[in-house]
Design a protein around this motif. Structure first.
Motif, PDB file in Angstrom:
ATOM      1  N   CYS A  44      -6.604   0.738   4.956  1.00 48.34           N
ATOM      2  CA  CYS A  44      -7.049   2.090   4.615  1.00 48.34           C
ATOM      3  C   CYS A  44      -8.037   2.114   3.469  1.00 48.34           C
ATOM      4  N   CYS A  73      -5.886  -2.717   0.153  1.00 52.35           N
ATOM      5  CA  CYS A  73      -5.297  -2.544   1.478  1.00 52.35           C
ATOM      6  C   CYS A  73      -6.417  -2.743   2.496  1.00 52.35           C
ATOM      7  N   CYS A 104       0.851  -1.179   0.000  1.00 53.99           N
ATOM      8  CA  CYS A 104       0.000   0.000   0.000  1.00 53.99           C
ATOM      9  C   CYS A 104       0.891   1.236   0.000  1.00 53.99           C
ATOM     10  N   CYS A 126       0.262   2.933   3.534  1.00 56.23           N
ATOM     11  CA  CYS A 126       0.441   2.220   4.806  1.00 56.23           C
ATOM     12  C   CYS A 126       1.705   1.376   4.725  1.00 56.23           C
ATOM     13  N   PHE A 139      -7.329   1.589   0.296  1.00 54.64           N
ATOM     14  CA  PHE A 139      -6.693   1.819  -1.006  1.00 54.64           C
ATOM     15  C   PHE A 139      -6.882   0.586  -1.888  1.00 54.64           C
TER      16      PHE A 139
HETATM   17 ZN    ZN Z   1      -3.364   1.264   3.135  1.00 59.22          ZN
END
Ligand code: ZN
Ligand code: ADP
Ligand code: ZN
Length: 721
Positions: A459, A456, A438, A441, A461
């Motif tokens: 988060c 991800c 990610c 992250c 994503f």
């Molecule tokens: Zn993430």
């Protein structure tokens, strides 16, 4: 002397706002409209006083009183105020969070009672006038009302809506509000309780007022039957019972069981409700119409007109802890509420939290034990599958696959448990070693094959799966490891013709879909269920005889101090799904660490032995429940600012009886593009910690970077993430 009202407003400020009382008196707990800035807002009267720190003459009066009868009664308001102080969250947000969204506006309460009609004078005359010719339906309608008012629904069932409208138009009947139907009693009988169940039920029923009971019963030992018995007794005394269950356990099946067995109106409160439904359920509890309120975490804030009992099922479940905003723990609040209401509380679990076990040891809770499975069910046998030197077929060892095959051949069901959704946790380039991460992250992206995405799980994503390695251009991109999606694929290939059902967050989006899927699981016939911890609780699966835990080791090597407790609970809960009817169950634990000491304790002595051992360790290491924690989490895009803020926070925490750990990087040091770190506050004494926190938070709010750092305080955190 004018009265001053201290009003809570839904703003993130830890204070109340003073107003002068208007001409209409406002009771504490009522909603009022007040001027605020250039606007008007709805607030809740939290207290009255005759002293204000402001110039009394210049205080503005409340604009209007919304509720004649307080929306929040004295006990609930007091408990909410306690929770606001204890969890260090602004009272306005706490109060407004506790009431249904529809009631957060200045809308008056919907009319009480049920819509109906009574016979008007004209109707009585019409009924007794032999000269009048009427339709037979109208006759029946008027005759029924001669015995007393009826609800609209009853009348329409009897004579039809047309006759009712016609009679109303002629002025023969008048609209009225009827008191809600009293709780019907009865319900269908359950099994005869065994002696341990009876003792447990009687202990709770015998409590003269508040008393905390830990119902420590192995899975399938009939805890729910004990709840039902105690609730029945509570209803017979014309009292209400509040029952909390984890989100995933509140299924149509559970609701049906409670409704059928108790024969009363059960108000359900969960995340899948529309706002209208939520408001109705909340109000029916507040007015005492609902005999039983069955709900998830936030149902702990329901007002109860005639409280008699609180039950928290699966009390160890971490979903009782709210993980953002107002970070309360519903189980702990439930105990505080039970005390305030002076009613007994029953906390039930097959795998009690170490906190509750410590409360038993300290004499604060009474422990009630159910040692045996109810009926004919046998406890499942636990078997370790040593993965060392084994050739794995996508995460499954040969003995595991053989056991699944045998089970399916017997027309029984299998549960394959893996606590990771998606296809594979890592996508790796075989040529250069690149792996998909990610960008925001510090974590690998999970491969989801069904829609060819990399996601991800921290988060949100996501991106398309690349066709070639972005670093070297090679095409040898390998999916490494397995999630539930991949296990499903493998099992489908391997066991051709056997239905394979996957249950995880990806296959149960939306409550309807989830309920339908879960509802179909108990049916007979060979079937392989693949899932995450969503499958660890909830339904009775009578045909399930084999449980495979694919990845035990992930829990053994976690850094969180609660990881072993969680793993033990998870294994025992998943194992408890097997062999719930007459057929015995087997649990296979795949591990690379068959000699792990804690695993050994669990296998030899079960959860109780493991819990004893873990409590000992926690005591020696001064960890909760033998120490009290509060965690300051902070994140910022600017790392220097984050360090400055937390450094100052740690310095401001110097205080007698308080140990400060940190600033430390968070276990996940980057998420969603922000750097994350924390300061952990520890005290050996809860009241010392409570005395310290308000002053410290004031100091934090005064720090120069305070507004540019996202920070929060978590009292009694359940994880240090
Ligand atoms: Zn993430
Ligand atoms: P728990 O809540 O502890 O998991 P339940 O109350 O759901 O257990 O009971 C498990 C199963 O055993 C249910 O099918 C229930 O009907 C049955 N059961 C519970 N108590 C008895 C009893 N005393 N006699 C016979 N069957 C029982
Ligand atoms: Zn590459």
């Amino acid at each position: 002397m004018t009265s001053i009202l201290r009003v809570a407003l839904p703003v993130p400020l830890p204070k109340l706002f003073d107003y002068r009382e208007g001409d209409t008196p406002a009771a504490v707990g009522s909603r009022v409209r007040v001027p605020f800035g250039r606007n008007e807002r709805v607030g809740i009267v939290a207290a009255r006083t005759d002293a204000t720190e402001f110039d009394e003459e210049r205080l503005k009066p409340v604009t209007a009183v919304v509720d004649e009868v307080p929306l929040l009664d004295g006990e609930l308001l007091a408990t909410l105020r306690w929770a606001s102080r204890y969890y260090q969250h602004p009272l306005g947000e706490v109060l407004f969070g506790a009431i249904p969204i529809r009631l957060r506006a200045a809308r008056a309460l919907p009319q009480q009672g049920i819509a109906g009609f009574a016979l008007a004078a004209g109707g009585r005359a019409a009924l007794t006038d032999p000269a009048r010719r009427r339709a037979a339906r109208t006759d029946a309608l008027l005759a029924a009302l001669a015995d007393g008012p009826r609800s609209t629904a009853q009348l329409d069932a009897l004579a039809g809506a047309a006759a009712r409208r016609n009679a109303a138009a002629r002025g023969w009947i008048d609209p009225v509000r009827l008191a809600a139907a009293p709780a019907t009693t009865g319900g269908s009988p359950g099994p005869t309780l065994n002696p341990q169940q009876r003792d447990a039920a009687e202990a709770v029923m015998g409590a003269p007022g508040f008393g905390a009971f830990l119902l420590d019963g192995v899975t399938g030992s009939g805890k729910t039957e004990v709840y039902l018995e105690v609730i029945r007794d509570c209803l017979a005394r014309a009292r209400q019972a509040l029952v909390l269950v984890p989100e995933i356990a509140l299924t149509p099946q559970t609701l049906r069981r409670f409704r059928d067995r108790l024969g009363v109106d059960v108000a359900a409160l969960h995340s899948g409700l529309g706002e209208g439904e939520r408001e109705r359920a909340w109000l029916s509890a507040a007015r005492g119409e609902a005999g039983v309120v069955l709900g998830t975490r936030s149902a702990i804030w329901v007002p109860l007109a005639r409280p008699g009992l609180i039950v928290v099922d699966e009390e160890h479940d971490t979903s009782y802890k709210q993980q953002d905003g107002f970070r309360y723990h519903a189980r702990d609040v439930a105990v505080v509420r039970a005390k305030a209401l002076d009613v007994p509380i029953m906390l039930g679990s097959a795998t009690p939290s170490l906190e509750s076990l410590a409360n038993v040891a300290a004499g604060r809770y009474n422990r009630l034990r159910l040692d045996h499975r109810a009926g004919l069910a046998q406890p499942p046998a636990l078997r370790v599958v040593d993965l060392r030197h084994q050739r794995l077929q996508h995460g499954l060892a040969v003995p595991t696959l053989e056991a699944i095959a045998a089970c399916v051949a017997r027309d029984e069901q299998v549960l394959v448990f893996k606590n990771r959704r998606g296809y594979a946790p890592v996508l790796l380039c075989h040529d250069c070693g690149w792996s998909a991460h990610c960008p925001d992250c510090d974590r690998a992206l999970t491969l989801h094959r069904a829609d060819a995405r990399l996601r991800c799980h921290h988060c949100g994503f996501e991106q398309r799966v690349p066709r070639a390695c972005p670093t070297c251009g090679g095409l040898a991109l390998n999916a490494v490891g397995e999630g539930t999606e991949r296990l499903e694929e493998i099992l489908k290939q391997r066991f051709d013709g056997v239905p394979v059902v996957r249950v995880d967050r990806d296959t149960t989006r939306g409550r309807r879909l989830r309920d339908a899927l879960l509802d179909s699981l108990p049916d007979a016939g060979a079937r392989i269920l693949v899932g995450t911890q969503m499958l660890a609780k909830g339904h009775d699966l009578p045909h399930l005889t084999l449980v495979v835990v694919v990845g035990v080791d992930e829990g053994l090597y976690s850094i969180d101090f609660r990881a072993s407790e969680r793993l033990g609970q998870l294994i025992v809960q998943v194992a408890g799904r097997a062999g719930r009817a007459e057929r015995p169950g087997t649990v296979m634990l795949q591990t690379h660490a068959p000699d792990n000491a804690l695993l050994g304790v669990l296998l030899d002595g079960g959860y109780r032995a493991l819990a004893q051992r873990l409590l000992q360790e926690r005591r020696e290491a001064s960890l909760p429940p033998f120490a009290q924690f509060a965690l300051l989490r902070a994140e910022a895009k600017d790392k220097a600012m984050l360090e400055r803020f937390l450094g100052a926070a740690a310095r401001a925490a110097a205080h007698e009886g308080i140990v400060v750990h940190g600033p430390l990087a968070a276990p996940m040091p980057r998420r969603a593009g922000a750097d994350r770190a924390q300061v952990l506050i520890e005290s050996s004494d809860r009241s010392m910690l409570q005395a310290f926190l308000p002053g410290w938070l004031d100091a934090l709010r005064a720090l120069p970077d305070e507004r540019r750092v996202r920070w929060s305080i978590d009292v009694d955190p359940v994880d240090l993430y």
